[in-house]
Design a protein around this motif. Structure first.
Motif, PDB file in Angstrom:
ATOM      1  N   UNK A  87      10.292  17.146   0.457  1.00 41.39           N
ATOM      2  CA  UNK A  87      10.485  17.052   1.904  1.00 41.39           C
ATOM      3  C   UNK A  87      11.959  17.231   2.260  1.00 41.39           C
ATOM      4  N   UNK A  88      12.561  18.266   1.740  1.00 44.34           N
ATOM      5  CA  UNK A  88      13.975  18.515   2.012  1.00 44.34           C
ATOM      6  C   UNK A  88      14.215  18.673   3.504  1.00 44.34           C
ATOM      7  N   UNK A  89      15.275  18.046   3.987  1.00 47.67           N
ATOM      8  CA  UNK A  89      15.600  18.114   5.400  1.00 47.67           C
ATOM      9  C   UNK A  89      14.935  17.044   6.239  1.00 47.67           C
ATOM     10  N   UNK A  90      13.993  16.295   5.655  1.00 43.52           N
ATOM     11  CA  UNK A  90      13.329  15.205   6.366  1.00 43.52           C
ATOM     12  C   UNK A  90      13.968  13.873   5.988  1.00 43.52           C
ATOM     13  N   UNK A  91      13.701  12.867   6.803  1.00 44.21           N
ATOM     14  CA  UNK A  91      14.199  11.525   6.544  1.00 44.21           C
ATOM     15  C   UNK A  91      13.213  10.802   5.630  1.00 44.21           C
ATOM     16  N   UNK A  92      13.612  10.560   4.408  1.00 42.01           N
ATOM     17  CA  UNK A  92      12.767   9.862   3.433  1.00 42.01           C
ATOM     18  C   UNK A  92      13.331   8.452   3.262  1.00 42.01           C
ATOM     19  N   UNK A  93      12.543   7.461   3.640  1.00 44.52           N
ATOM     20  CA  UNK A  93      12.999   6.076   3.646  1.00 44.52           C
ATOM     21  C   UNK A  93      13.063   5.477   2.232  1.00 44.52           C
ATOM     22  N   UNK A  94      13.766   4.372   2.127  1.00 43.22           N
ATOM     23  CA  UNK A  94      13.769   3.605   0.882  1.00 43.22           C
ATOM     24  C   UNK A  94      12.390   2.965   0.678  1.00 43.22           C
ATOM     25  N   UNK A  95      11.987   2.722  -0.560  1.00 38.71           N
ATOM     26  CA  UNK A  95      10.648   2.173  -0.813  1.00 38.71           C
ATOM     27  C   UNK A  95      10.499   0.736  -0.324  1.00 38.71           C
ATOM     28  N   UNK A  96       9.331   0.440   0.214  1.00 40.72           N
ATOM     29  CA  UNK A  96       8.912  -0.931   0.501  1.00 40.72           C
ATOM     30  C   UNK A  96       8.019  -1.346  -0.649  1.00 40.72           C
ATOM     31  N   UNK A  97       8.388  -2.403  -1.364  1.00 38.78           N
ATOM     32  CA  UNK A  97       7.724  -2.747  -2.622  1.00 38.78           C
ATOM     33  C   UNK A  97       7.077  -4.125  -2.518  1.00 38.78           C
ATOM     34  N   UNK A  98       5.839  -4.211  -2.960  1.00 41.87           N
ATOM     35  CA  UNK A  98       5.149  -5.500  -3.021  1.00 41.87           C
ATOM     36  C   UNK A  98       4.502  -5.634  -4.393  1.00 41.87           C
ATOM     37  N   UNK A  99       4.626  -6.814  -4.973  1.00 43.65           N
ATOM     38  CA  UNK A  99       4.164  -7.047  -6.342  1.00 43.65           C
ATOM     39  C   UNK A  99       3.282  -8.289  -6.411  1.00 43.65           C
ATOM     40  N   UNK A 100       2.542  -8.393  -7.504  1.00 45.28           N
ATOM     41  CA  UNK A 100       1.692  -9.572  -7.709  1.00 45.28           C
ATOM     42  C   UNK A 100       1.501  -9.809  -9.205  1.00 45.28           C
ATOM     43  N   UNK A 101       0.898 -10.956  -9.511  1.00 48.49           N
ATOM     44  CA  UNK A 101       0.560 -11.341 -10.880  1.00 48.49           C
ATOM     45  C   UNK A 101       1.799 -11.348 -11.774  1.00 48.49           C
ATOM     46  N   UNK A 102       2.688 -12.293 -11.470  1.00 47.56           N
ATOM     47  CA  UNK A 102       3.909 -12.414 -12.259  1.00 47.56           C
ATOM     48  C   UNK A 102       3.582 -12.966 -13.648  1.00 47.56           C
ATOM     49  N   UNK A 103       4.161 -12.360 -14.658  1.00 49.19           N
ATOM     50  CA  UNK A 103       3.986 -12.786 -16.051  1.00 49.19           C
ATOM     51  C   UNK A 103       5.314 -13.374 -16.521  1.00 49.19           C
ATOM     52  N   UNK A 104       5.303 -14.664 -16.862  1.00 50.33           N
ATOM     53  CA  UNK A 104       6.542 -15.345 -17.239  1.00 50.33           C
ATOM     54  C   UNK A 104       6.617 -15.526 -18.750  1.00 50.33           C
ATOM     55  N   UNK A 105       7.849 -15.548 -19.258  1.00 49.16           N
ATOM     56  CA  UNK A 105       8.060 -15.758 -20.685  1.00 49.16           C
ATOM     57  C   UNK A 105       9.416 -16.398 -20.940  1.00 49.16           C
ATOM     58  N   UNK A 106       9.774 -16.468 -22.237  1.00 50.87           N
ATOM     59  CA  UNK A 106      11.057 -17.057 -22.635  1.00 50.87           C
ATOM     60  C   UNK A 106      11.702 -16.176 -23.695  1.00 50.87           C
TER      61      UNK A 106
END
Length: 340
Positions: A87-106
């Motif tokens: 889309x050269x010449x068009x306004x391409x916005x920054x991503x809107x990001x949403x996440x789920x299911x966090x995996x935690x560790x050590x």
């Protein structure tokens, strides 16, 4: 009437909005400064930034050979790069990001620490599922008083990948369609959706992203959505569709095979019914409802899906709305079961 054109791409190909009006570009500052109160997906997700994904999250590996997957940030950045090139010449916005299911560790040195003594440096984490949208607000169209602009949506869900195996191509979902700015509902059609995009590296991923963009027909999608504004359901027909939709999942398989697939859940159908009465933008209680509003009620309900099923249900909402419209005007019999 003059035409509004899809942007030129590398091979000089252009796409034509044959019946669209020329409208002024969206003001960039207004788009960037106004915070949308609604999200393209809502249930069980948190908003994160690309920097957080890159700096605060580890990247899983394929267990048998310790080879890296293509991480969420790499996917997002590759889609962003391909979008800016296409889309050269068009306004391409920054991503809107949403996440789920966090995996935690050590980290290994903190394995024996009590949880209340862990330092931030002792912890690791990553999100199993990630969805993002990249908007192109300078490509847009008004339908029934709603402004829609082009939006690219990607989904990566590690739970769809067998990370206990040796390295195989990574699996992604990608869609290009339009976002209704009134409600952030996504309007995704099958020709703009890749349910299972497989790639082993960013070069393969980049090529397949461009292939999807090349196959997308925005003029056809706009035309079909405009047609929905000209068809209406009575309150009785609306209630019958909701009732038949709830009945569908309990039918024997031999009967389900003869009826188009329905992925929207009972809870989501309840939300459609509730919104029919209460929604300020698309509710029509006591009156006939046009199929554009009905379509947006369906789309709004799919935003309560988990990330890994979200795009499939959004596309299914499109199929249902178009199918019922075809049944109403007599051009297709497949969806007659819902309205008879």
């Amino acid at each position: 009437m003059e035409k509004i054109l899809f942007p030129t791409v590398a091979n000089g190909k252009r796409f034509d909005f044959s019946d669209a009006e020329i409208i002024e570009p969206v003001d960039e500052m207004r788009v960037n400064n106004v915070k949308l109160t609604k999200h393209f997906i809502e249930a069980n997700t948190v908003e994160v930034t690309l920097d957080q994904l890159k700096n605060d999250c580890i990247t899983p590996v394929f267990a048998k050979d310790n080879e890296l997957t293509l991480s969420h940030p790499l996917f997002i950045e590759t889609v962003g790069e391909a979008s800016k090139d296409f889309f050269r010449g068009e306004q391409v916005e920054s991503p809107i990001i949403r996440c789920s299911h966090i995996i935690k560790g050590r980290i290994p040195s903190a394995i024996h620490k009590p949880a209340n003594q862990l330092l931030e440096s002792d912890k690791t984490q990553y999100f199993e599922r990630c969805a993002f949208s990249i908007d192109v607000p300078t490509i847009y169209q008004d339908i029934n008083g709603n402004r829609l602009y082009l939006s690219i949506v990607g989904v990566r869900a590690y739970n769809r990948q067998n990370l206990f195996s040796k390295k195989v191509p990574d699996i992604f979902q990608l869609a290009i369609g339009f976002k209704n700015t009134v409600c952030c509902n996504l309007c995704i059609f099958t020709d703009g959706y890749k349910a299972e995009l497989r790639a082993s590296n960013t070069n393969e991923l980049y090529k397949q992203i461009l292939d999807l963009y090349h196959g997308f027909n925005p003029a056809k999608q706009i035309h079909l959505m405009q047609q929905l504004c000209n068809s209406y359901l009575s309150e009785h027909q609306f209630c019958q569709i909701i009732g038949k939709a709830r009945l569908w999942q309990h039918l024997p398989l031999r009967l389900q095979r003869n009826i188009p697939q329905l992925l929207i859940t009972d809870t989501q159908l309840n939300n459609v019914a509730k919104s029919y009465i209460n929604d300020e933008d698309f509710g029509s209680y006591g009156n006939d409802i046009d199929l554009w509003k009905f379509y947006n009620l369906l789309n709004g309900s799919t935003k309560s899906s988990y990330i890994d099923s979200f795009l499939d249900r959004t596309v299914n909402a499109t199929e249902i709305a178009l199918g019922i419209n075809a049944a109403l005007i007599g051009t297709d019999d497949k969806y007659k079961w819902f309205i008879e």
